[in-house]
Design an enzyme around this catalytic site. Structure first.
Site: not given
Length: 273
Positions: A193, A213, A263
């Site tokens: 991430d 995110s 993502q």
């Protein structure tokens, strides 16, 4: 700041209920990688050792409070001979902040192929955040001091036709880690991430945005170690309507493709009212 062992620490409260540790941080909300990593550790604790994680799909539902622990509720969706599936919900103050599905596989024999690792500057000779004068990178170094993170300078990033927003980052954990392959998988889930959403800003470096995110998917393709150099080859295929799609391929130092990540993140113009 917390070591990766501390960041991924969980306590079993019941058979399928776990509590993740809260750790010291500069961030105003819980780091998404920590929530994903702790959720994956919780899922791992409910499967037999012969099963290995091969994929995860997660959604960040609410910002977490970094000063509070997160409780993880694991649902045993399926236990088969070759695959098993778990669903994990991370909860704070009675509200879900994260949900994830993780799939495990015993491993089989079959055809093999992979994309080639791009030609890229090696990590040796690239500066890490410790030697940077960039305030943002120095801040990141304080937050993730146990990680050696070395971005490839933008003028040296591999350029490919039609790829509008490329970014490349070398990284590794600075200290030796246990040999357990599942620990390295959970560590990579934590790390994945970090920096990825930044690829969406490569072509908009001076445009102010609110970033977060939204969802995160990973596939673990080959064995690897996170205390050895890994290349995160990133791009952002599309941005619009306040969201950006980003993707990354992770290679080890020998050029093996060990993981893939996709993502979607929030990159909206800050609201004025």
């Amino acid at each position: 700041m917390a070591t990766i062992e501390e960041a991924l620490e969980i306590e079993r409260l019941e058979r399928d209920i776990f509590r993740g540790a809260s750790t010291k941080t500069q961030l105003p909300r819980t780091f998404g990688g920590q929530v994903a990593g702790q959720a994956l550790v919780s899922a791992v604790r409910t499967v037999e050792p012969r099963f290995q994680v091969h994929s995860l799909h997660g959604y960040f539902l609410r910002p977490g409070n970094p000063s509070e622990p997160t409780v993880y509720l694991v649902d045993r969706i399926r236990d088969g001979r070759s695959f098993c599936t778990r669903r994990v919900t991370g909860v704070q103050d009675g509200a879900a902040i994260f949900t994830m599905s993780a799939s495990f596989h015993v491993g089989d024999e079959g055809p093999t192929h992979q994309d080639e690792m791009p030609a890229v500057l090696p990590p040796k000779g690239l500066s890490d955040a410790k030697t940077s004068m960039d305030p943002e990178r120095l801040w990141a170094m304080r937050e993730w001091e146990h990680w050696d993170i070395r971005p490839v300078p933008q003028d040296a990033v591999t350029q490919r036709p039609g790829v509008v927003s490329p970014q490349q980052v070398w990284f590794r954990y600075r200290h030796p880690l246990p040999d357990d392959p599942l620990f390295h998988v959970c560590t990579l889930a934590y790390m994945s991430d970090m920096t990825l959403l930044g690829s969406s800003k490569v072509t908009h470096p001076d445009e102010p945005t609110q970033n977060a995110s939204l969802d995160h998917a990973m596939w673990f393709l080959r064995p690897f170690r996170t205390d050895e150099w890994l290349l995160y080859d990133q791009s952002s295929p599309s941005a619009g309507f306040g969201r950006a799609l980003t993707s990354g391929k992770i290679f080890d130092g020998e050029g093996r493709l060990v993981a893939a990540v996709v993502q979607e993140g929030l990159i909206r113009t800050p609201r004025t009212s």
